[in-house]
Scaffold this active site. Sequence first.
Site, PDB file in Angstrom:
ATOM      1  N   GLU A  50      15.486  15.074  10.707  1.00 53.13           N
ATOM      2  CA  GLU A  50      16.937  14.945  10.541  1.00 53.13           C
ATOM      3  C   GLU A  50      17.546  15.880   9.494  1.00 53.13           C
ATOM      4  OE1 GLU A  50      18.116  10.906  10.033  1.00 53.13           O
ATOM      5  OE2 GLU A  50      17.058  10.256  11.824  1.00 53.13           O
ATOM      6  N   GLU A  85      12.183   7.842  16.580  1.00 58.27           N
ATOM      7  CA  GLU A  85      12.635   6.663  15.819  1.00 58.27           C
ATOM      8  C   GLU A  85      13.602   5.856  16.665  1.00 58.27           C
ATOM      9  OE1 GLU A  85      14.453   7.433  11.982  1.00 58.27           O
ATOM     10  OE2 GLU A  85      12.820   8.778  11.429  1.00 58.27           O
TER      11      GLU A  85
HETATM   12  C1  GCO Z   1      16.716   8.258   9.231  1.00 63.98           C
HETATM   13  C2  GCO Z   1      15.362   8.400   8.758  1.00 63.98           C
HETATM   14  C3  GCO Z   1      14.705   7.102   8.441  1.00 63.98           C
HETATM   15  C4  GCO Z   1      15.618   5.924   8.222  1.00 63.98           C
HETATM   16  C5  GCO Z   1      15.958   5.228   9.499  1.00 63.98           C
HETATM   17  C6  GCO Z   1      16.873   4.037   9.328  1.00 63.98           C
HETATM   18  O1  GCO Z   1      16.907   8.273  10.429  1.00 63.98           O
HETATM   19  O2  GCO Z   1      17.626   8.145   8.414  1.00 63.98           O
HETATM   20  O3  GCO Z   1      14.579   9.163   9.585  1.00 63.98           O
HETATM   21  O4  GCO Z   1      14.051   7.477   7.289  1.00 63.98           O
HETATM   22  O5  GCO Z   1      15.028   5.019   7.364  1.00 63.98           O
HETATM   23  O6  GCO Z   1      16.575   6.104  10.361  1.00 63.98           O
HETATM   24  O7  GCO Z   1      18.102   4.430   8.813  1.00 63.98           O
END
Ligand code: GCO
Length: 463
Positions: A169, A361
Amino acid sequence: MKGPTAEGFPKNFVWGAATASYQIEGAATEDGRGPSVWDMLCRRPGAIWGGHTGAVGCDHYHRMPEDVELMRTLGLKGYRFSISWPRILPAGTGRVNPKGLAFYDRLVDALLAAGIQPWATLFHWDYPQDLYDRGGWLSPDSPKWFADYARIVVRALSDRVTHWMTQNEPQCYIGLGLRDGIHAPGEKLGWREVLLAAHHSMMGHGLAVRAIRATARRRPLIGAAPVGSHVIPASGSARDVATARRATFAVAGRTYWNTTWWTDPLIFGRYPADGLKAFGADVPKHSRRDLETMRAPLDFFGANIYQSEAVRAGRGGAAEPAARPVGHALTAYKWPVTPDALYWGPKFFWERYKLPIVVTENGMSGADWVGLDGRVHDHARIDYLARYLIALRRAIRDGVPVLGYFQWSLMDNFEWAEGFKERFGLIHVDYTTKKRTPKDSYEWYRDLIATNGALLPADPARP
Ligand code: GCO
């Protein structure tokens, strides 16, 4: 890749869960780890909810064998973790810290012994403080710093690790970190500098991909894990779908919340035209060679997908937001529950980038606590995961090649600026005692994995 089986998921589908180094490891000053920008931000008064820090976190650094055992009984096929750059290179470049490498060596060995495929992310935001002091991603040397670090990790682990992700990200560590100052390093820079940092991070990605391919001892599979703004159609009508697709891939003005600014260069070797127009003179001066550096063939497209906005086709095809009904489901974080994001997101990405998709994710934060019976009854998470996975199954049935799904997150952890307020885990962590308690969703996911998804309910959209 093989097509879906009767359950709807391919035979070798990677059922996984994900974490990130700073969010779980703790041991921030142990065994020679150098400081990162997150350690720095956590010291700034008011920066993190409750004044929390990741210095001890879930203490995964010391409890790794116990955590891998929990992964084994969960039946995970894959585990996505990130490597802490300042653990490997305490100053970001130069001297390698053997104890830092040894930790990931042990982790990888433990995973393989448990039958779990390691999926390593090279950078999930814990940027070495020393490199930040030398200019960070604004430095023209920063792409090379990242590639040099990648080479060291890959040299050490690629006899066993074959799945790699470069960066997680960039929208967040550049946008939230340098533009809005909410994430580390907590800067509020002008667009010119923000876009320059983004430019360098993408060049770093491209150099790192080449470094991985040149160094890996076994054939690597490489991707990146961007986030973005996901837009879905309010209905299945062709006009709404076309509008949502356009909106998903638009740079809607001067905002870093978009997909294409960060991803088109990696795959097509060019910035999107609407973004160039929106950012105008603030776009860094660059050569064709810079763009060629960013572009490097990838093996999969990683996507972090949590929520989406719905649009319908308005006048002249313009995207009109479709308001959510009053009382629409929200997670503890107040993120809307929008399962179809996991249908349209993978489908749109596949159509545009023609790379197999990995959901790197997906998950939700809940108001979870250990009940009087000693258990954590997180019914909402089970329902959330089921709904999203049904949508993903629909995408697979419609021909989108999806290699795997990584639930966020294996365990409750340090949620960045929100501290320990948000609990995303399948495993509850008591931050005082560090005790792990598998939640009901852990058991549900275990059974789901064991049946390759066959336990998922029927699809309400396609009965
Ligand atoms: C993000 C990160 C994660 C977060 C998850 C929840 O997407 O911000 O990759 O580290 O913890 O997404 O917000």
